[in-house]
Design a protein around this motif. Structure first.
Motif, PDB file in Angstrom:
ATOM      1  N   ASP A 103       1.569   8.457  -6.951  1.00  9.33           N
ATOM      2  CA  ASP A 103       2.806   8.444  -6.143  1.00  9.33           C
ATOM      3  C   ASP A 103       3.550   7.109  -6.225  1.00  9.33           C
ATOM      4  OD1 ASP A 103       2.028  10.972  -5.321  1.00  9.33           O
ATOM      5  OD2 ASP A 103       0.953  10.204  -3.561  1.00  9.33           O
ATOM      6  N   LEU A 104       3.696   6.584  -7.427  1.00  9.33           N
ATOM      7  CA  LEU A 104       4.387   5.299  -7.562  1.00  9.33           C
ATOM      8  C   LEU A 104       5.865   5.458  -7.239  1.00  9.33           C
ATOM      9  CD1 LEU A 104       2.890   3.770 -10.826  1.00  9.33           C
ATOM     10  CD2 LEU A 104       2.408   3.146  -8.459  1.00  9.33           C
ATOM     11  N   ARG A 105       6.371   4.513  -6.458  1.00 12.04           N
ATOM     12  CA  ARG A 105       7.804   4.572  -6.134  1.00 12.04           C
ATOM     13  C   ARG A 105       8.627   3.873  -7.202  1.00 12.04           C
ATOM     14  NH1 ARG A 105       6.958   2.334  -0.243  1.00 12.04           N
ATOM     15  NH2 ARG A 105       5.309   1.346  -1.430  1.00 12.04           N
ATOM     16  N   THR A 106       7.981   2.961  -7.945  1.00  8.74           N
ATOM     17  CA  THR A 106       8.696   2.300  -9.047  1.00  8.74           C
ATOM     18  C   THR A 106       7.825   2.324 -10.296  1.00  8.74           C
ATOM     19  OG1 THR A 106       7.783   0.228  -8.241  1.00  8.74           O
ATOM     20  CG2 THR A 106      10.078   0.652  -7.702  1.00  8.74           C
ATOM     21  N   THR A 107       8.455   2.503 -11.432  1.00  5.65           N
ATOM     22  CA  THR A 107       7.729   2.396 -12.703  1.00  5.65           C
ATOM     23  C   THR A 107       8.574   1.526 -13.635  1.00  5.65           C
ATOM     24  OG1 THR A 107       8.763   4.435 -13.437  1.00  5.65           O
ATOM     25  CG2 THR A 107       6.502   4.629 -12.658  1.00  5.65           C
ATOM     26  N   ASP A 137       3.639  -1.834  -6.252  1.00  5.06           N
ATOM     27  CA  ASP A 137       2.966  -0.604  -5.879  1.00  5.06           C
ATOM     28  C   ASP A 137       1.676  -0.368  -6.675  1.00  5.06           C
ATOM     29  OD1 ASP A 137       3.356   1.338  -4.075  1.00  5.06           O
ATOM     30  OD2 ASP A 137       4.684   2.584  -5.308  1.00  5.06           O
ATOM     31  N   THR A 187       4.003  -4.098 -11.125  1.00  8.20           N
ATOM     32  CA  THR A 187       4.839  -3.557 -10.042  1.00  8.20           C
ATOM     33  C   THR A 187       3.999  -3.698  -8.773  1.00  8.20           C
ATOM     34  OG1 THR A 187       4.095  -1.246 -10.053  1.00  8.20           O
ATOM     35  CG2 THR A 187       5.932  -1.796 -11.535  1.00  8.20           C
TER      36      THR A 187
END
Ligand code: FAD
Length: 321
Positions: free
Chosen positions: A182-186, A74, A72
């Protein structure tokens, strides 16, 4: 000038992709006798960590974290910025893959570094690397050098020859711990098409079909030839639009850009948008019933004939070899 160069490895299904070994060879050239370190991201990397060393890297840095299981933007960005801070390299090289294309501009922007994207050749001039990149859909080439600061480059698969694999080579395998937050996508799940075939962007031989195939079922003829040659199957957008095959096979300006050793274009007219994706292949063979088809202008070898006769004949002949 001796440089410290980092290669960010591209790992798929736990295996380091060939383009990363090509990146190691590019890094060696740029390093000019300096150290080349391959950085591998994953949840758990295991023995695969040694593979960049077998292909010429001096060191490997493993970065293992559950959030690096798949790519990802991020998570990779956070992890790589920490590795770069720890390693302080002069240059960073990676494959011009979906991952590299997405990732490299973000890192370059964050670090205010110079980025050369889609490199097909590197020369050293006065100790400085000069990068060649195709422009105008491959109709011309541009040479770029980065005068100041850190160099970032992505290299197009199948253009820079990797070193011979040498399993007796040894080197240090270290580990860097990173904090990812603080990942916005996983990634929850990866659903893949069960193609089982060879990855188009890294294939050495591609058999590609166009609208001349007339029907999706006829792609079996291309599969048979491809299996005999150890090749991947590609397609023109004409074939994809007609529903003969999946868009993941599309080669061209709005599809994949490929540079195999051998590209066999079957029933493809050779529209400019298709040529943009394959005209830098080392050897091009065209099979088309129309002797005026523009594909013959770029082909090294042409067969004017009905593909439904020519392709099975070729498959039978190659089976004998
Ligand atoms: P056609 O042009 O219809 O050619 C079929 C060929 O098959 C003909 O030359 C014919 O002589 C031959 N043929 C037919 N029957 C036989 C037979 N029995 N034996 C032998 N030969 C036979 N195209 C791409 O491929 N990739 C792209 O990424 C792409 N991006 C595009 C982006 C834009 C913005 C636009 C406008 C177009 C794009 N196109 C792309 C489309 C492109 O312009 C062409 O329409 C397309 O490549 C044509 O596909 P084709 O060669 O398979 O079909």
């Amino acid at each position: 000038m001796v440089r410290k160069v980092l290669v960010l490895g591209d790992i798929r299904d736990g295996v380091v992709r060939n383009v990363s070994f090509e990146a190691v060879a590019a890094a060696k050239l740029i390093a000019d006798g300096g150290e080349v370190t391959a950085v591998l991201f994953g949840e758990s990397i295991g023995d695969e960590a040694l593979s960049p060393i077998h292909y010429g890297a001096d060191r490997v840095v493993k970065v293992e974290h559950q959030d690096l299981k798949g790519y990802t933007t991020d998570s990779y960005q956070q992890a790589l910025l920490q590795v770069l801070d720890a390693e302080k390299p002069d240059a960073l090289i990676m494959g011009h893959t979906a991952q590299g294309k997405d990732f490299s501009p973000r890192i370059a922007t964050k670090l205010k570094a110079g980025l050369v994207s889609d490199v097909v050749n590197i020369e050293i001039d006065g100790g400085e690397p000069v990068f060649t990149t195709p422009i105008y859909s491959g109709k011309a080439f541009e040479k770029t050098r980065i005068k100041d600061g850190m160099i970032i480059a992505t290299i197009r698969p199948n253009n820079i020859t990797p070193f011979e694999k040498d399993e007796s080579r040894t080197g240090e395998v270290g580990q860097v711990n990173v904090e990812i937050k603080d990942l916005r996508t996983t990634i929850k799940d990866i659903v893949k098409k069960a193609t089982g075939g060879i990855d188009l962007s890294e294939a050495k031989i591609i058999v590609s079909g166009g609208r001349g195939m007339k029907d999706g079922e006829n792609f079996q003829l291309l599969e048979d030839l491809a299996n005999t040659l150890g090749a991947a199957v590609g397609a023109s957008r004409g074939a994809c639009d007609a529903g003969y095959c999946d868009y993941s096979l599309q080669i061209g300006q709005t599809g994949k850009v490929v540079t195999p050793d051998l590209y066999i274009a079957v029933g493809i007219s050779g529209a400019i948008q298709h040529l943009a994706g394959m005209s830098n292949s080392k050897v091009i063979v065209a099979i088309n019933k129309d002797p005026e088809a523009p594909i013959f202008d770029v082909a090294d070898y042409g067969i004017v004939g009905d593909l439904f006769e020519v392709v099975p004949m070729l498959t039978e002949e190659f089976k004998k070899v």
